[in-house]
Design a protein around this motif. Structure first.
Motif, PDB file in Angstrom:
ATOM      1  N   THR A  70       0.848  -1.190   0.000  1.00 43.01           N
ATOM      2  CA  THR A  70       0.000   0.000   0.000  1.00 43.01           C
ATOM      3  C   THR A  70       0.889   1.247   0.000  1.00 43.01           C
ATOM      4  O   THR A  70       2.108   1.150   0.187  1.00 43.01           O
ATOM      5  CB  THR A  70      -0.909   0.002   1.235  1.00 43.01           C
ATOM      6  N   LEU A  71       0.291   2.396  -0.203  1.00 37.58           N
ATOM      7  CA  LEU A  71       1.051   3.648  -0.184  1.00 37.58           C
ATOM      8  C   LEU A  71       1.552   3.974   1.219  1.00 37.58           C
ATOM      9  O   LEU A  71       2.674   4.439   1.417  1.00 37.58           O
ATOM     10  CB  LEU A  71       0.180   4.794  -0.712  1.00 37.58           C
ATOM     11  N   ARG A  83       3.064   4.227   8.911  1.00 38.93           N
ATOM     12  CA  ARG A  83       4.460   4.350   8.498  1.00 38.93           C
ATOM     13  C   ARG A  83       4.515   4.457   6.976  1.00 38.93           C
ATOM     14  O   ARG A  83       3.591   4.042   6.271  1.00 38.93           O
ATOM     15  CB  ARG A  83       5.282   3.146   8.966  1.00 38.93           C
ATOM     16  N   PRO A  84       5.600   5.003   6.426  1.00 38.97           N
ATOM     17  CA  PRO A  84       5.728   5.084   4.963  1.00 38.97           C
ATOM     18  C   PRO A  84       5.815   3.696   4.332  1.00 38.97           C
ATOM     19  O   PRO A  84       6.359   2.761   4.924  1.00 38.97           O
ATOM     20  CB  PRO A  84       7.043   5.850   4.774  1.00 38.97           C
ATOM     21  N   ALA A  85       5.292   3.567   3.128  1.00 38.27           N
ATOM     22  CA  ALA A  85       5.439   2.336   2.347  1.00 38.27           C
ATOM     23  C   ALA A  85       5.806   2.751   0.920  1.00 38.27           C
ATOM     24  O   ALA A  85       6.899   3.260   0.708  1.00 38.27           O
ATOM     25  CB  ALA A  85       4.167   1.501   2.416  1.00 38.27           C
ATOM     26  N   LEU A  86       4.903   2.585  -0.041  1.00 40.56           N
ATOM     27  CA  LEU A  86       5.221   3.038  -1.396  1.00 40.56           C
ATOM     28  C   LEU A  86       5.280   4.562  -1.482  1.00 40.56           C
ATOM     29  O   LEU A  86       5.873   5.112  -2.412  1.00 40.56           O
ATOM     30  CB  LEU A  86       4.203   2.495  -2.391  1.00 40.56           C
ATOM     31  N   ALA A  87       4.679   5.223  -0.540  1.00 43.98           N
ATOM     32  CA  ALA A  87       4.847   6.675  -0.407  1.00 43.98           C
ATOM     33  C   ALA A  87       5.890   6.934   0.673  1.00 43.98           C
ATOM     34  O   ALA A  87       5.759   6.454   1.803  1.00 43.98           O
ATOM     35  CB  ALA A  87       3.534   7.351  -0.045  1.00 43.98           C
ATOM     36  N   TRP A  90       3.935  12.010   3.151  1.00 44.71           N
ATOM     37  CA  TRP A  90       2.661  12.575   2.706  1.00 44.71           C
ATOM     38  C   TRP A  90       2.338  13.805   3.531  1.00 44.71           C
ATOM     39  O   TRP A  90       2.880  14.002   4.618  1.00 44.71           O
ATOM     40  CB  TRP A  90       1.541  11.529   2.808  1.00 44.71           C
ATOM     41  N   GLU A  91       1.438  14.615   2.998  1.00 47.67           N
ATOM     42  CA  GLU A  91       1.030  15.826   3.706  1.00 47.67           C
ATOM     43  C   GLU A  91      -0.409  16.152   3.335  1.00 47.67           C
ATOM     44  O   GLU A  91      -0.855  15.878   2.217  1.00 47.67           O
ATOM     45  CB  GLU A  91       1.947  17.004   3.344  1.00 47.67           C
ATOM     46  N   ARG A  92      -1.109  16.758   4.278  1.00 53.46           N
ATOM     47  CA  ARG A  92      -2.487  17.181   4.030  1.00 53.46           C
ATOM     48  C   ARG A  92      -2.500  18.447   3.174  1.00 53.46           C
ATOM     49  O   ARG A  92      -1.777  19.402   3.450  1.00 53.46           O
ATOM     50  CB  ARG A  92      -3.200  17.453   5.343  1.00 53.46           C
ATOM     51  N   VAL A  93      -3.330  18.432   2.142  1.00 53.53           N
ATOM     52  CA  VAL A  93      -3.588  19.634   1.356  1.00 53.53           C
ATOM     53  C   VAL A  93      -4.729  20.402   2.004  1.00 53.53           C
ATOM     54  O   VAL A  93      -4.657  21.604   2.249  1.00 53.53           O
ATOM     55  CB  VAL A  93      -3.925  19.285  -0.103  1.00 53.53           C
ATOM     56  N   ASP A  94      -5.810  19.671   2.296  1.00 49.68           N
ATOM     57  CA  ASP A  94      -6.953  20.207   3.036  1.00 49.68           C
ATOM     58  C   ASP A  94      -7.765  19.020   3.522  1.00 49.68           C
ATOM     59  O   ASP A  94      -7.285  17.881   3.489  1.00 49.68           O
ATOM     60  CB  ASP A  94      -7.791  21.158   2.154  1.00 49.68           C
ATOM     61  N   GLY A  95      -8.995  19.280   3.977  1.00 49.58           N
ATOM     62  CA  GLY A  95      -9.814  18.195   4.509  1.00 49.58           C
ATOM     63  C   GLY A  95     -10.191  17.144   3.490  1.00 49.58           C
ATOM     64  O   GLY A  95     -10.582  16.029   3.849  1.00 49.58           O
ATOM     65  N   LYS A  96     -10.051  17.487   2.217  1.00 52.22           N
ATOM     66  CA  LYS A  96     -10.466  16.572   1.156  1.00 52.22           C
ATOM     67  C   LYS A  96      -9.320  16.025   0.313  1.00 52.22           C
ATOM     68  O   LYS A  96      -9.568  15.351  -0.690  1.00 52.22           O
ATOM     69  CB  LYS A  96     -11.451  17.286   0.216  1.00 52.22           C
ATOM     70  N   ALA A  97      -8.083  16.303   0.673  1.00 48.31           N
ATOM     71  CA  ALA A  97      -6.980  15.891  -0.194  1.00 48.31           C
ATOM     72  C   ALA A  97      -5.692  15.656   0.590  1.00 48.31           C
ATOM     73  O   ALA A  97      -5.393  16.349   1.555  1.00 48.31           O
ATOM     74  CB  ALA A  97      -6.743  16.930  -1.287  1.00 48.31           C
ATOM     75  N   VAL A  98      -4.921  14.665   0.116  1.00 49.94           N
ATOM     76  CA  VAL A  98      -3.598  14.363   0.657  1.00 49.94           C
ATOM     77  C   VAL A  98      -2.616  14.274  -0.508  1.00 49.94           C
ATOM     78  O   VAL A  98      -2.910  13.646  -1.532  1.00 49.94           O
ATOM     79  CB  VAL A  98      -3.600  13.031   1.437  1.00 49.94           C
ATOM     80  N   ARG A  99      -1.478  14.944  -0.355  1.00 50.70           N
ATOM     81  CA  ARG A  99      -0.399  14.858  -1.359  1.00 50.70           C
ATOM     82  C   ARG A  99       0.601  13.797  -0.899  1.00 50.70           C
ATOM     83  O   ARG A  99       1.040  13.803   0.259  1.00 50.70           O
ATOM     84  CB  ARG A  99       0.302  16.200  -1.519  1.00 50.70           C
ATOM     85  N   LEU A 100       0.945  12.873  -1.809  1.00 50.89           N
ATOM     86  CA  LEU A 100       1.879  11.801  -1.481  1.00 50.89           C
ATOM     87  C   LEU A 100       3.084  11.854  -2.404  1.00 50.89           C
ATOM     88  O   LEU A 100       2.940  12.037  -3.618  1.00 50.89           O
ATOM     89  CB  LEU A 100       1.201  10.429  -1.586  1.00 50.89           C
ATOM     90  N   PHE A 101       4.247  11.673  -1.809  1.00 43.35           N
ATOM     91  CA  PHE A 101       5.501  11.669  -2.553  1.00 43.35           C
ATOM     92  C   PHE A 101       5.969  10.217  -2.657  1.00 43.35           C
ATOM     93  O   PHE A 101       6.316   9.594  -1.644  1.00 43.35           O
ATOM     94  CB  PHE A 101       6.521  12.550  -1.840  1.00 43.35           C
ATOM     95  N   HIS A 155       6.255  10.903  -9.701  1.00 42.85           N
ATOM     96  CA  HIS A 155       6.377  10.390  -8.345  1.00 42.85           C
ATOM     97  C   HIS A 155       5.672  11.264  -7.311  1.00 42.85           C
ATOM     98  O   HIS A 155       6.021  11.253  -6.129  1.00 42.85           O
ATOM     99  CB  HIS A 155       7.866  10.214  -7.984  1.00 42.85           C
ATOM    100  N   THR A 156       4.663  12.000  -7.765  1.00 46.74           N
ATOM    101  CA  THR A 156       3.846  12.797  -6.843  1.00 46.74           C
ATOM    102  C   THR A 156       2.387  12.720  -7.276  1.00 46.74           C
ATOM    103  O   THR A 156       2.080  12.889  -8.460  1.00 46.74           O
ATOM    104  CB  THR A 156       4.288  14.272  -6.837  1.00 46.74           C
ATOM    105  N   VAL A 157       1.502  12.461  -6.312  1.00 48.94           N
ATOM    106  CA  VAL A 157       0.068  12.432  -6.602  1.00 48.94           C
ATOM    107  C   VAL A 157      -0.680  13.179  -5.511  1.00 48.94           C
ATOM    108  O   VAL A 157      -0.181  13.327  -4.382  1.00 48.94           O
ATOM    109  CB  VAL A 157      -0.483  10.985  -6.680  1.00 48.94           C
ATOM    110  N   VAL A 158      -1.870  13.636  -5.842  1.00 45.94           N
ATOM    111  CA  VAL A 158      -2.795  14.195  -4.855  1.00 45.94           C
ATOM    112  C   VAL A 158      -4.069  13.369  -4.930  1.00 45.94           C
ATOM    113  O   VAL A 158      -4.674  13.243  -6.006  1.00 45.94           O
ATOM    114  CB  VAL A 158      -3.104  15.678  -5.117  1.00 45.94           C
ATOM    115  N   ILE A 159      -4.448  12.785  -3.814  1.00 50.27           N
ATOM    116  CA  ILE A 159      -5.658  11.958  -3.761  1.00 50.27           C
ATOM    117  C   ILE A 159      -6.780  12.790  -3.153  1.00 50.27           C
ATOM    118  O   ILE A 159      -6.640  13.339  -2.055  1.00 50.27           O
ATOM    119  CB  ILE A 159      -5.415  10.681  -2.950  1.00 50.27           C
TER     120      ILE A 159
END
Length: 523
Positions: A70-71, A83-87, A90-101, A155-159
C-alpha cells in the motif's frame, strides 16, 4: 466478509498457463546454511481470489501482504501507527486531499517501474469497482470516499475525496488499497486472466497456484524494502486442524494457521515447536437473517445475546486468551472508541422476559454451522445451544459445507462470521459489515435506515468530538434497537511453528513474511 468464488476454477487454470515468475530453490538438505530456505505454511483454506480489491477472505489476506504494498502502512504492533510504504512521505492539502511523494526505484514483479500512473489506476473506478465496474468488490466498503487521483509528476500524486475525510490516510493503509501494475492489468486483457496472476510490488511474487492444493511464491529480490527473508513460500491447503498439527510435527510444514487452544499442548510438548499469536483486531459474531419470522423480532435477537455467558466460554474454550469487547468496537479506535459503552451483558432473566414479550413459543431457530472453519467453532456452537436452551430458545444446528450456503438471501438462520477492523475506526469495522454495501445488507439479511443515515453522516464529520455521539447511537442500534448480529468475543489468531523460523504474527489476519516483519526488523 465478501466471498466471491464464481469461476475461480477458470482463473486458477488461467494462472497455471500464464507466464509467471520462474521458481527454483534447492532442497533443504542441499542448501548451504547461509542461504535462505523455502518456507512452507499449512493453512485451513485455499484463497479463491488473490486480487485484494475483490476479497477480504482470511485466505486472501494471508497472501496479500506477500504480493502487494500500500502507499502507507500500519505498524503491526498494538500502536497500529502509520508508516511510509510506497509513499515515502505525505502531507495534508486540506480536509479533502492528501499529497503523497512516491518512492523512486520501486519495481513490480514483472520488472516494470512503479509510477504515479499505477497509483491513479489502482485507486480508479476501473480497478476499485471490479469486473464491469459493477461495484461488487470488497474495496467499496472502505474506499468509496475516494473521488480521484491527480498526477502531479511521475512520483507525486494528490488523492481527493468526495467530502472531508479525516480517515483518508488510514484508508490508504487498509485492505483493498494495495497498488497494482496498470501495465500488467492492461496486458491481461480481462479480469479473469488478471485475477489468476495479479502483479504487485510485494516481497514475493506468484509462481503458480493449484486449486485447493497450494499457492507457490518466490522471493522478489528487487524489493524496495530489502531482501526477502525466504527464498520462496509454499502455502499448502490443509483443511483439517489435526492434519495441520500432524504436518507440522512431521516436518512437512514450518508454520500452521488456525491453531485451536486444545492443540496448544500437543504442539509445545514436541521438541523444536512452539505456539505464536494472540488477540487480533477482529470480532467474532453470529449473523442474523431478519427475514425469518422469528428472528425478525428484536426481543428474540437480543435474547440470543443475553443468554450467553461469554466469560465462561472464553475461559473454557480459549484458556482466557481472548477479550470481551464492549459492543462492536475495539480500543484501538483511539478517539473514536466509546470507552464507557456497556459491556456485553449475560442476563438470562432479561432474556426470558424479552422472549415472553416477543411472543416466542419455542419455534425452531436454525443455526447453520460450518465444521470448524473457525477454531473451536463446533464446540462453541454446541455450548451456546445449551445456554440458549436454558432460557427457552430452541436452536437447532444444521451443518453446512461452505460460506456460499450462508451469506445468501433466504438463509433464515443464524450463522458464524467475523470482522476485522481493516483500520481502527467504526467505519472500517462495523460499518463494513452493516452499511448498505456491507456483508449482510448486500445480500438482503438486514437493513436499518437510521444506521445507514448515521454512517453517511459520520463519513462527512471531521471533528473528533462531533463524531462520538454519532458512533454511540450507531452502537445502540447494533446492540439493542435492531441488532443484526450477536457479538461473541474478540478474536485470536494462533499459530504453530518451528522454533527456528524467525517470524512474528501481527495485529490482523494478515501474514507478513517480508523484511518489515517485527522478527526481522528488530521491532
Amino acid at each position: 466478509m465478501l466471498n466471491l468464488t464464481l469461476n475461480r476454477r477458470n482463473f486458477v487454470a488461467a494462472g497455471a498457463g500464464a507466464c509467471l515468475a520462474p521458481w527454483t530453490a534447492a532442497s533443504p538438505a542441499a542448501t548451504p546454511a547461509a542461504q535462505r530456505r523455502v518456507l512452507r505454511v499449512g493453512m485451513s483454506g485455499f484463497p479463491s481470489i488473490i486480487e485484494p480489491v475483490m476479497s477480504v477472505s482470511t485466505a486472501t489476506r494471508r497472501l496479500a501482504p506477500q504480493l502487494f504494498d500500500t502507499l502507507i502502512a500500519f505498524e503491526q504492533n498494538e500502536s497500529m501507527a502509520l508508516r511510509p510504504a510506497l509513499a515515502e512521505r505525505w502531507e495534508r492539502v486540506d480536509g479533502k486531499a492528501v499529497r503523497l511523494f512516491l518512492r523512486k526505484g520501486v519495481v513490480f514483479h514483472d520488472g516494470s517501474s512503479f509510477t504515479a500512473e499505477d497509483v491513479a489506476f489502482s485507486l480508479s473506478p476501473d480497478h476499485l469497482l471490479g469486473p464491469g465496474k459493477a461495484g461488487r468488490s470488497a474495496a467499496m466498503a472502505t474506499l468509496d470516499t475516494i473521488e480521484g487521483v491527480r498526477i502531479v509528476d511521475a512520483h507525486t500524486v494528490v488523492i481527493h475525496t468526495k467530502g472531508d475525510d479525516v480517515l483518508l490516510e488510514k484508508r490508504l493503509a487498509s485492505w483493498c488499497a494495495e497498488i497494482v501494475s496498470k501495465r500488467a492489468f492492461a496486458a491481461a486483457g480481462a479480469w479473469d486472466k488478471w485475477m489468476a496472476a495479479p502483479v504487485g510490488t510485494g516481497p514475493y511474487k506468484l509462481v503458480r497456484q493449484t486449486l485447493d492444493v497450494n499457492v507457490v511464491l518466490s522471493a522478489h529480490d528487487a524489493y524496495w524494502g530489502g531482501r526477502p527473508p525466504f527464498a520462496g513460500i509454499e502455502f499448502k491447503t490443509i483443511p483439517e486442524a489435526s492434519s495441520r498439527v500432524n504436518a507440522l510435527a512431521a516436518g512437512e510444514v514450518d508454520v500452521i494457521t488456525d491453531l485451536a487452544p486444545d492443540a496448544f499442548a500437543d504442539v509445545t510438548r514436541r521438541a523444536g515447536l512452539e505456539v505464536a499469536g494472540g488477540a487480533v483486531q477482529n470480532i467474532r459474531y453470529l449473523a442474523i437473517d431478519q427475514n425469518d419470522p422469528v428472528l425478525s423480532k428484536v426481543g428474540v435477537r437480543r435474547a440470543l445475546s443475553l443468554a450467553l455467558d461469554r466469560k465462561t466460554m472464553i475461559e473454557a474454550l480459549w484458556q482466557n486468551r481472548l477479550y470481551l469487547p464492549n459492543g462492536f468496537q475495539l480500543p484501538s479506535y483511539g478517539e473514536g472508541y466509546i470507552k464507557d459503552y456497556p459491556m456485553l451483558a449475560h442476563d438470562p432473566a432479561l432474556a426470558r422476559k424479552l422472549l415472553k414479550e416477543a411472543g416466542y413459543n419455542g419455534e425452531v431457530i436454525t443455526y447453520k454451522l460450518l465444521n470448524d472453519y473457525y477454531p473451536n467453532q463446533v464446540i462453541g456452537a454446541q455450548t451456546m445451544v445449551e445456554m440458549w436452551k436454558a432460557v427457552g430458545l430452541n436452536v437447532k444446528i444444521q451443518m453446512m459445507e461452505n460460506f456460499s450456503q450462508l451469506q445468501v438471501k433466504g438463509s433464515r438462520a443464524i450463522f458464524d462470521s467475523s470482522s476485522t477492523a481493516i483500520f481502527p475506526d467504526h467505519l472500517a469495522h462495523a460499518w463494513r459489515e452493516f452499511s448498505p454495501k456491507g456483508t449482510l445488507p448486500q445480500v438482503g439479511l438486514w437493513k436499518n435506515d437510521e444506521y445507514f443515515g448515521l454512517g453517511a453522516k459520520l463519513k462527512g464529520t471531521a471533528d473528533v468530538q462531533a463524531r462520538r455521539p454519532i458512533i454511540r447511537r450507531m452502537l445502540d442500534i447494533l446492540t439493542q434497537d435492531d441488532p443484526p448480529c450477536v457479538v461473541l468475543h474478540g478474536s485470536g489468531q494462533f499459530y504453530g511453528k518451528r522454533r527456528e523460523v524467525a517470524w512474528a504474527p501481527g495485529q490482523t489476519l494478515d501474514l507478513n513474511f517480508g523484511p518489515f516483519n517485527r522478527a526481522y526488523a528488530g521491532r
